[in-house]
Design an enzyme around this catalytic site. Sequence first.
Site, mmCIF file in Angstrom:
data_model
loop_
_atom_site.group_PDB
_atom_site.id
_atom_site.type_symbol
_atom_site.label_atom_id
_atom_site.label_comp_id
_atom_site.label_asym_id
_atom_site.label_seq_id
_atom_site.Cartn_x
_atom_site.Cartn_y
_atom_site.Cartn_z
ATOM 1 N N ASP A 40 -11.284 -18.291 -10.261
ATOM 2 C CA ASP A 40 -11.145 -17.974 -11.682
ATOM 3 C C ASP A 40 -9.773 -18.409 -12.181
ATOM 4 O OD1 ASP A 40 -13.645 -16.842 -11.757
ATOM 5 O OD2 ASP A 40 -12.932 -14.794 -11.459
ATOM 6 N N TYR A 68 -8.749 -12.354 0.454
ATOM 7 C CA TYR A 68 -8.002 -12.209 -0.792
ATOM 8 C C TYR A 68 -7.029 -11.043 -0.695
ATOM 9 C CZ TYR A 68 -11.993 -14.824 -2.757
ATOM 10 O OH TYR A 68 -12.982 -15.747 -3.009
ATOM 11 N N ASP A 82 -11.575 -8.021 -15.266
ATOM 12 C CA ASP A 82 -10.233 -8.478 -14.947
ATOM 13 C C ASP A 82 -9.399 -8.507 -16.223
ATOM 14 O OD1 ASP A 82 -10.929 -10.861 -16.340
ATOM 15 O OD2 ASP A 82 -11.675 -11.774 -14.504
ATOM 16 N N ARG A 173 -13.891 -8.949 -8.234
ATOM 17 C CA ARG A 173 -13.873 -8.185 -9.488
ATOM 18 C C ARG A 173 -14.886 -7.045 -9.448
ATOM 19 N NH1 ARG A 173 -15.631 -11.878 -13.908
ATOM 20 N NH2 ARG A 173 -16.297 -13.252 -12.218
#
Length: 321
Positions: A40, A68, A82, A173
Amino acid sequence: MTISGVLLLDKPEGFSSNAALGKARWLLGERKAGHTGTLDPFATGLLPLCFGEATKFSADLLDADKAYEATARLGQRSSTGDTEGEIVEERPVDVSREQLDAVLTRFRGEISQIPPMHSALKRDGKPLYELARKGIVVEREARHVRIEELAVLEFAAPVLKFRVRCSKGTYVRVLAEDIGAALGCGAHLTALRRIAVGPLDIDAALTLQDLESIPTKEARQARLAPLDSLLASLPRVDLGELDAARFLHGQRLKTADSVGLAKLLLPARTVAAEEPPDVGLATTEAAGAEIRVRVYDPARLLGTALLGPDGRLQPSRLIAA
């Protein structure tokens, strides 16, 4: 002249994956290029970019596990999950570390996720994010993903920093939103950084600024990782020169090396022999399915192949000489 290799890019915030690819392609002077799965725009971190012949193997990283580091803001839900969306709900945060640890246990292992509307998944040929921008919400099927690791890095309410290693198709997310929902206060991501893709690690990555600071195109190209870095998780088969020539012509072949590897990786099962029927001698029949391997001659990577239980190699993707 076509170059082949992999650029481990540390993507900056605010760049789409395609924009980052375009800038890297220009800096390296190579038209044939592709990425191995998008990040993203608000996310940073490892974005492996494939150039030349490496593009033939980019799908291998699409299927790889990812890792991550993320930061979630508890007590606030956003329209996108987000920072790119608007805050749509706020709640008080009254969460202890013990409560957090208890909730996180629910999200380790196999879990179900409903993909977000703000995603590149398509419905009737249109990405869901295009529908979401028009205020349209459609039903999405839950998908099963696997969370290999979920560890708290820092927790000082309302801020939670965590590390996650997960299977392909996992939306971090959505993971943050679901954790917030389970805590009863809601949450959204405020930062996301990808630190690993399969065997590739962020520590070896270059930023676009790093690449720009290298004075010549040739010197930039020299910083590419070899294309077989995409295939590091695959078992290796080595061929002699004659077998390598046959392999590059697409011929199926069997060697002592490939037979030995098949015996090691494709376990056999014992079944009753059909002949002679009155003796019932035990015989061995391969039970494993074909597996993918990477194939080399004495000097270089030749491509990938399917290795059968009998040790026979079936060429699949070959590298141009």
